[in-house]
Design a protein around this motif. Structure first.
Motif, short mmCIF file in Angstrom:
data_model
loop_
_atom_site.label_atom_id
_atom_site.label_comp_id
_atom_site.label_asym_id
_atom_site.label_seq_id
_atom_site.Cartn_x
_atom_site.Cartn_y
_atom_site.Cartn_z
N ASP A 1 35.78 32.98 46.23
CA ASP A 1 35.75 34.42 46.42
C ASP A 1 36.39 35.20 45.27
OD1 ASP A 1 35.02 36.60 47.95
OD2 ASP A 1 36.90 36.63 49.09
N PHE A 2 36.22 34.73 44.05
CA PHE A 2 36.81 35.44 42.91
C PHE A 2 36.26 36.86 42.79
CE2 PHE A 2 37.87 31.23 40.86
CZ PHE A 2 39.24 31.42 40.89
N HIS A 3 35.02 37.06 43.19
CA HIS A 3 34.34 38.33 42.94
C HIS A 3 34.67 39.43 43.95
CE1 HIS A 3 32.34 36.27 39.75
NE2 HIS A 3 31.90 35.36 40.59
N PRO B 1 37.88 42.56 41.88
CA PRO B 1 37.54 42.55 40.45
C PRO B 1 38.74 42.32 39.52
CG PRO B 1 37.20 44.74 41.40
CD PRO B 1 37.57 43.82 42.52
N THR B 2 39.95 42.49 40.03
CA THR B 2 41.13 42.27 39.17
C THR B 2 41.72 40.86 39.33
OG1 THR B 2 42.70 43.07 40.85
CG2 THR B 2 41.73 44.72 39.37
N ARG B 3 41.22 40.10 40.29
CA ARG B 3 41.82 38.79 40.60
C ARG B 3 41.80 37.84 39.41
NH1 ARG B 3 39.71 35.90 45.78
NH2 ARG B 3 40.74 37.70 46.68
N GLU B 4 40.63 37.66 38.79
CA GLU B 4 40.52 36.71 37.67
C GLU B 4 41.47 37.10 36.54
OE1 GLU B 4 36.56 35.45 36.43
OE2 GLU B 4 35.81 36.24 38.34
N GLU B 5 41.46 38.37 36.17
CA GLU B 5 42.33 38.85 35.09
C GLU B 5 43.81 38.64 35.44
OE1 GLU B 5 43.39 43.15 33.28
OE2 GLU B 5 41.25 42.69 33.38
N ARG B 6 44.16 38.92 36.69
CA ARG B 6 45.54 38.77 37.14
C ARG B 6 45.98 37.30 37.08
NH1 ARG B 6 44.89 40.78 41.93
NH2 ARG B 6 44.96 38.84 43.08
#
Length: 133
Positions: free
Chosen positions: A85-87, A90-95
């Motif tokens: 559920d990365f998508h 929208p800030t999860r991957e960058e964080r």
């Protein structure tokens, strides 16, 4: 070197353990949630953990908390974060990357992809001391 694998989905945990052992990583430490993973990282074997693989979304303690604790204890220890559920955020991957995640692995994945990412992360880390087959 020991590899800590944390996932609340028992089937993924079991498959990861079996495939890592087939590659020669015979010391794989399972954790069924983030709380258990942090307990391992807080134990006497913490310094022997050379790689952490954690699911992001787990009960009680998230994989993000496992990442942060692992990097606090050993900033150079690689951490792979898995999620289906990365998508949704929208800030999860960058964080996660800014917190030190070495790789992100989108679920569902094949074991071939899983092992390829594990090997790529460990190849960047000179501490790869697994026993040859």
């Amino acid at each position: 070197m020991k590899i800590l694998v944390a996932d609340d989905e028992s089937s993924i945990l079991l498959l990861a353990l079996l495939h890592l052992q087939k590659l020669g990583y015979i010391e794989v430490v399972p954790a069924s949630d983030g709380d258990e993973a942090i307990a391992v990282l807080s134990s006497e074997i913490e310094q022997q953990i050379g790689l952490v693989i954690t699911d992001y979304d787990m009960p009680r303690v998230s994989g993000e908390a496992v990442l942060v604790e692992s990097k606090r204890l050993c900033p150079t220890r690689p951490v792979i974060v898995m999620s289906g559920d990365f998508h949704s955020d929208p800030t999860r991957e960058e964080r996660l990357i800014s917190q030190g995640a070495d790789a992100l692995l989108e679920k569902p994945f094949t074991m071939e992809t899983f092992l390829s990412i594990v090997q790529a992360v460990l190849n960047k880390n000179p501490e790869d001391t697994r026993k040859p087959e």
